[in-house]
Design an enzyme around this catalytic site. Structure first.
Site, PDB file in Angstrom:
ATOM      1  N   GLY A  76       3.992   6.324  -9.660  1.00  0.00           N
ATOM      2  CA  GLY A  76       3.875   6.509  -8.204  1.00  0.00           C
ATOM      3  C   GLY A  76       5.049   5.894  -7.469  1.00  0.00           C
ATOM      4  N   LYS A  77       5.445   4.706  -7.901  1.00  0.00           N
ATOM      5  CA  LYS A  77       6.603   4.058  -7.269  1.00  0.00           C
ATOM      6  C   LYS A  77       7.868   4.886  -7.502  1.00  0.00           C
ATOM      7  CE  LYS A  77       5.280  -0.808  -7.983  1.00  0.00           C
ATOM      8  NZ  LYS A  77       5.739  -2.086  -8.582  1.00  0.00           N
ATOM      9  N   ASP A  87       8.037  -5.274  -6.353  1.00  0.00           N
ATOM     10  CA  ASP A  87       6.733  -5.909  -6.529  1.00  0.00           C
ATOM     11  C   ASP A  87       5.956  -5.705  -5.243  1.00  0.00           C
ATOM     12  OD1 ASP A  87       5.150  -7.274  -8.529  1.00  0.00           O
ATOM     13  OD2 ASP A  87       4.932  -8.838  -7.024  1.00  0.00           O
ATOM     14  N   PHE A 100      -1.179   6.966  -4.583  1.00  0.00           N
ATOM     15  CA  PHE A 100      -1.669   6.334  -5.824  1.00  0.00           C
ATOM     16  C   PHE A 100      -2.316   4.999  -5.457  1.00  0.00           C
ATOM     17  CE2 PHE A 100       2.505   4.558  -5.095  1.00  0.00           C
ATOM     18  CZ  PHE A 100       2.432   3.241  -5.532  1.00  0.00           C
ATOM     19  N   GLY A 101      -2.811   4.318  -6.451  1.00  0.00           N
ATOM     20  CA  GLY A 101      -3.333   2.968  -6.248  1.00  0.00           C
ATOM     21  C   GLY A 101      -4.423   2.887  -5.182  1.00  0.00           C
ATOM     22  N   LYS A 104       3.815   9.303   4.387  1.00  0.00           N
ATOM     23  CA  LYS A 104       3.635   7.983   3.776  1.00  0.00           C
ATOM     24  C   LYS A 104       4.979   7.248   3.714  1.00  0.00           C
ATOM     25  CE  LYS A 104       2.229   5.188  -0.077  1.00  0.00           C
ATOM     26  NZ  LYS A 104       1.895   5.005  -1.493  1.00  0.00           N
TER      27      LYS A 104
HETATM   28  P1  ITT Z   1       5.730  -2.271 -12.204  1.00  0.00           P
HETATM   29  O1  ITT Z   1       5.519  -3.781 -12.090  1.00  0.00           O
HETATM   30  O2  ITT Z   1       6.033  -1.862 -13.611  1.00  0.00           O
HETATM   31  O3  ITT Z   1       6.708  -1.763 -11.203  1.00  0.00           O
HETATM   32  P2  ITT Z   1       2.976  -2.148 -11.329  1.00  0.00           P
HETATM   33  O4  ITT Z   1       2.057  -1.037 -10.949  1.00  0.00           O
HETATM   34  O5  ITT Z   1       2.462  -3.147 -12.338  1.00  0.00           O
HETATM   35  O6  ITT Z   1       4.337  -1.513 -11.839  1.00  0.00           O
HETATM   36  P3  ITT Z   1       3.110  -4.223  -9.341  1.00  0.00           P
HETATM   37  O7  ITT Z   1       2.977  -5.332 -10.315  1.00  0.00           O
HETATM   38  O8  ITT Z   1       4.095  -4.337  -8.219  1.00  0.00           O
HETATM   39  O9  ITT Z   1       3.468  -2.842 -10.040  1.00  0.00           O
HETATM   40  O10 ITT Z   1       1.666  -3.935  -8.734  1.00  0.00           O
HETATM   41  C1  ITT Z   1       1.556  -3.126  -7.626  1.00  0.00           C
HETATM   42  C2  ITT Z   1       0.132  -2.615  -7.502  1.00  0.00           C
HETATM   43  O11 ITT Z   1      -0.204  -2.630  -6.108  1.00  0.00           O
HETATM   44  C3  ITT Z   1       0.072  -1.164  -7.941  1.00  0.00           C
HETATM   45  O12 ITT Z   1      -0.295  -1.058  -9.294  1.00  0.00           O
HETATM   46  C4  ITT Z   1      -0.969  -0.590  -6.995  1.00  0.00           C
HETATM   47  O13 ITT Z   1      -2.253  -0.865  -7.504  1.00  0.00           O
HETATM   48  C5  ITT Z   1      -0.748  -1.407  -5.736  1.00  0.00           C
HETATM   49  N1  ITT Z   1       0.202  -0.721  -4.835  1.00  0.00           N
HETATM   50  C6  ITT Z   1       1.495  -1.030  -4.581  1.00  0.00           C
HETATM   51  N2  ITT Z   1       2.057  -0.150  -3.743  1.00  0.00           N
HETATM   52  C7  ITT Z   1       1.089   0.736  -3.455  1.00  0.00           C
HETATM   53  C8  ITT Z   1       1.053   1.891  -2.659  1.00  0.00           C
HETATM   54  O14 ITT Z   1       2.131   2.356  -2.024  1.00  0.00           O
HETATM   55  N3  ITT Z   1      -0.102   2.556  -2.585  1.00  0.00           N
HETATM   56  C9  ITT Z   1      -1.190   2.146  -3.232  1.00  0.00           C
HETATM   57  N4  ITT Z   1      -1.244   1.075  -4.021  1.00  0.00           N
HETATM   58  C10 ITT Z   1      -0.106   0.365  -4.139  1.00  0.00           C
END
Ligand code: ITT
Length: 234
Positions: free
Chosen positions: A43-44, A105, A188-189, A211
């Site tokens: 998603g990122k 992050d 996502f998320g 978004k």
């Molecule tokens: P990387 O560290 O590998 O980049 P990750 O998903 O583990 O991937 P993080 O540790 O930064 O990344 O955790 C971010 C979490 O926060 C992510 O898994 C989502 O659950 C939530 N999140 C972050 N940005 C978001 C968004 O734009 N929309 C919805 N949820 C988001």
């Protein structure tokens, strides 16, 4: 942390006339820079790609996933702040790349839950939980507080590093409210429960463009673009 680091910008990565779009005559005068994203979160990556593609400025940012990312030992994201985790990730993964590495992050901060899930957003419901399980846990915990405070804030910290040196650490937030139930299928998320009052939509009900215009990541990305544009090397 942006001061005094511009001189580290390496001209080798910022090449006039090497933008892949230049051949189509669309952006011939633009300067391009290639950034490698170190992230396991599709998603990122998708959002970074869209943000870079929509950039209207004189700088073309080409985003790629850091090659071999999946095979590398993961960075331990156990610091108490987004900034430390983002900088740590970018510095660590920059040791495996020849080009500048971007790490993100991010997470959701809910004041009624004392800031949770916060830096633990990804692992909030356990290391292998799904987005739906994380969302479900958050809604249950919020209900259990009996607190009517539904405020929430998405935080994004982006760090850029090369060869183990930090170039910049930039942050942005998006303010909203947590709904009682998920709405929308985009993003996502935690997007389906994050309601953004100015558009009267959750992040999951918005188009990608909407978004990216309002999100924590979109705002942080535009700060990164401004940082790159302000480099005397460009
Ligand atoms: P990387 O560290 O590998 O980049 P990750 O998903 O583990 O991937 P993080 O540790 O930064 O990344 O955790 C971010 C979490 O926060 C992510 O898994 C989502 O659950 C939530 N999140 C972050 N940005 C978001 C968004 O734009 N929309 C919805 N949820 C988001």
């Amino acid at each position: 942390m942006t001061g005094g680091v511009n001189s580290r910008m390496d001209h080798a990565n910022i090449k006039e006339g090497q933008n892949p779009l230049a051949g189509r005559g669309l952006v011939d005068s633009r300067i391009s820079v290639r950034l490698l994203v170190a992230s396991s979160n599709p998603g990122k990556l998708r959002e970074f790609r869209a943000l870079s593609a929509s950039d209207p400025n004189d700088l073309a940012i080409n985003i790629d996933l850091l090659s071999g990312f999946d095979q590398l030992a993961p960075f331990d994201e156990s610091a108490p702040t987004f900034a430390e985790n983002a900088a740590g990730k970018a510095l660590y993964y920059s040791g495996f790349a020849q080009e500048p590495v971007v790490a993100d992050d991010s997470g959701l901060v809910v004041p009624a839950l004392d800031g949770a899930p916060g830096v633990h957003s990804a692992r909030y419901a356990g290391p292998h939980a799904s987005d739906a399980e994380r969302v479900g846990k958050l809604l249950r915990e919020l209900r259990a507080t009996g607190n009517g405070d539904r405020r929430a804030r998405f935080v994004c910290v982006i760090a850029l590093a090369r060869y183990g040196q930090a170039w910049c650490v930039l942050s942005a937030v998006a303010e909203g409210e947590i709904l009682d139930e998920p709405r929308g299928a985009g993003g996502f998320g935690y997007d389906p429960i994050f309601y953004f009052p100015p558009l009267k939509k959750t992040f999951a009900e918005m188009s990608g463009e909407e978004k990216n215009l309002h999100s924590h990541r979109g705002k942080a990305f535009r700060k990164l673009r401004d940082f790159l544009l302000s480099s005397p090397r460009l």
